[in-house]
Scaffold this motif. Structure first.
Motif, PDB file in Angstrom:
ATOM      1  N   GLU A  27      23.329  -9.972   2.916  1.00  0.00           N
ATOM      2  CA  GLU A  27      23.335 -10.052   2.020  1.00  0.00           C
ATOM      3  C   GLU A  27      22.373 -10.486   0.019  1.00  0.00           C
ATOM      4  N   VAL A  28      22.372  -9.617  -0.418  1.00  0.00           N
ATOM      5  CA  VAL A  28      21.365  -8.994  -1.417  1.00  0.00           C
ATOM      6  C   VAL A  28      20.612 -11.458  -1.983  1.00  0.00           C
ATOM      7  N   GLU A  29      19.562 -11.150  -2.621  1.00  0.00           N
ATOM      8  CA  GLU A  29      19.597 -12.516  -2.785  1.00  0.00           C
ATOM      9  C   GLU A  29      18.916 -11.994  -3.973  1.00  0.00           C
ATOM     10  N   LYS A  30      18.080 -10.935  -3.841  1.00  0.00           N
ATOM     11  CA  LYS A  30      17.036 -10.715  -5.180  1.00  0.00           C
ATOM     12  C   LYS A  30      16.421  -9.849  -4.881  1.00  0.00           C
ATOM     13  N   CYS A  31      16.999  -9.058  -6.502  1.00  0.00           N
ATOM     14  CA  CYS A  31      16.661  -7.717  -7.199  1.00  0.00           C
ATOM     15  C   CYS A  31      15.346  -7.618  -8.144  1.00  0.00           C
ATOM     16  N   ARG A  32      14.199  -6.747  -7.880  1.00  0.00           N
ATOM     17  CA  ARG A  32      13.155  -7.144  -8.876  1.00  0.00           C
ATOM     18  C   ARG A  32      12.500  -6.209  -9.129  1.00  0.00           C
ATOM     19  N   ILE A  33      11.330  -6.040 -10.048  1.00  0.00           N
ATOM     20  CA  ILE A  33      10.293  -5.618  -9.967  1.00  0.00           C
ATOM     21  C   ILE A  33       9.411  -5.700 -10.680  1.00  0.00           C
ATOM     22  N   ILE A  34       8.530  -5.294  -8.710  1.00  0.00           N
ATOM     23  CA  ILE A  34       6.986  -6.013  -9.159  1.00  0.00           C
ATOM     24  C   ILE A  34       5.729  -4.942  -8.926  1.00  0.00           C
ATOM     25  N   LYS A  35       4.948  -5.615  -9.159  1.00  0.00           N
ATOM     26  CA  LYS A  35       3.229  -4.359  -9.034  1.00  0.00           C
ATOM     27  C   LYS A  35       3.525  -3.181  -7.606  1.00  0.00           C
ATOM     28  N   ALA A  36       3.013  -2.863  -7.421  1.00  0.00           N
ATOM     29  CA  ALA A  36       2.916  -1.534  -6.485  1.00  0.00           C
ATOM     30  C   ALA A  36       1.625  -2.874  -5.474  1.00  0.00           C
ATOM     31  N   THR A  37       1.010  -3.495  -6.060  1.00  0.00           N
ATOM     32  CA  THR A  37       0.204  -4.356  -5.513  1.00  0.00           C
ATOM     33  C   THR A  37       0.421  -5.211  -4.852  1.00  0.00           C
ATOM     34  N   GLN A  38       1.560  -6.244  -5.076  1.00  0.00           N
ATOM     35  CA  GLN A  38       1.984  -7.665  -5.073  1.00  0.00           C
ATOM     36  C   GLN A  38       2.587  -7.685  -2.998  1.00  0.00           C
ATOM     37  N   VAL A  39       1.780  -7.309  -2.587  1.00  0.00           N
ATOM     38  CA  VAL A  39       2.896  -7.497  -1.330  1.00  0.00           C
ATOM     39  C   VAL A  39       3.114  -8.522  -0.376  1.00  0.00           C
ATOM     40  N   GLU A  40       2.889  -9.849  -1.018  1.00  0.00           N
ATOM     41  CA  GLU A  40       3.254 -11.060  -0.841  1.00  0.00           C
ATOM     42  C   GLU A  40       4.743 -10.926  -0.424  1.00  0.00           C
ATOM     43  N   TYR A  41       5.076  -9.955  -1.092  1.00  0.00           N
ATOM     44  CA  TYR A  41       6.568  -9.889  -0.665  1.00  0.00           C
ATOM     45  C   TYR A  41       7.354  -9.539   0.834  1.00  0.00           C
ATOM     46  N   LEU A  42       6.243  -8.738   1.542  1.00  0.00           N
ATOM     47  CA  LEU A  42       6.275  -8.868   2.667  1.00  0.00           C
ATOM     48  C   LEU A  42       5.689  -9.313   4.064  1.00  0.00           C
ATOM     49  N   ILE A  56       9.799   2.829  -8.314  1.00  0.00           N
ATOM     50  CA  ILE A  56      10.582   3.442  -9.592  1.00  0.00           C
ATOM     51  C   ILE A  56       9.778   4.931 -10.714  1.00  0.00           C
ATOM     52  N   GLU A  57      11.406   6.098 -10.460  1.00  0.00           N
ATOM     53  CA  GLU A  57      10.765   6.847 -11.301  1.00  0.00           C
ATOM     54  C   GLU A  57       9.750   7.395 -12.922  1.00  0.00           C
ATOM     55  N   ASN A  58       8.901   7.452 -12.427  1.00  0.00           N
ATOM     56  CA  ASN A  58       7.675   7.865 -14.247  1.00  0.00           C
ATOM     57  C   ASN A  58       7.614   6.232 -14.660  1.00  0.00           C
ATOM     58  N   TYR A  59       7.161   4.940 -13.585  1.00  0.00           N
ATOM     59  CA  TYR A  59       6.736   4.256 -13.566  1.00  0.00           C
ATOM     60  C   TYR A  59       6.080   3.886 -11.946  1.00  0.00           C
ATOM     61  N   SER A  60       4.727   4.411 -11.952  1.00  0.00           N
ATOM     62  CA  SER A  60       3.676   4.704 -10.043  1.00  0.00           C
ATOM     63  C   SER A  60       3.404   3.762 -10.526  1.00  0.00           C
ATOM     64  N   GLN A  61       3.541   2.230 -11.259  1.00  0.00           N
ATOM     65  CA  GLN A  61       2.125   1.097 -10.987  1.00  0.00           C
ATOM     66  C   GLN A  61       3.455  -0.129 -10.685  1.00  0.00           C
ATOM     67  N   TYR A  62       4.624   0.297 -10.736  1.00  0.00           N
ATOM     68  CA  TYR A  62       5.961  -0.650 -10.284  1.00  0.00           C
ATOM     69  C   TYR A  62       6.608  -0.244  -9.421  1.00  0.00           C
TER      70      TYR A  62
END
Length: 72
Positions: A27-42, A56-62
């Protein structure tokens, strides 16, 4: 392996994970946009969690980050 994900996920949606005869539902708890460098979610968790991170297409840093917990 089969991962069934609705097109627009939101909190409370289900994600089904299937592999041969094995199946889990999350069950989905969170949907968010993060920076490509944010590895704490792993990082490890006490819960059985599914973490999906995708470009995210056209937003390579996110990235889209979806966090879902196993339904028991």
């Amino acid at each position: 392996m089969n991962l069934i994900i609705p097109k627009k996920l939101k909190k409370g949606d289900e994600i089904k994970y299937k592999h041969n005869e094995f199946e889990k539902i999350y069950e989905v708890e969170k949907c968010r946009i993060i920076k490509a460098t944010q590895v704490e979610y792993l990082e490890e968790s006490e819960e059985n969690m599914l973490t999906l991170i995708t470009y995210i297409e056209n937003y390579s840093q996110y990235r889209w980050c979806i966090l879902a917990a196993e339904k028991i």
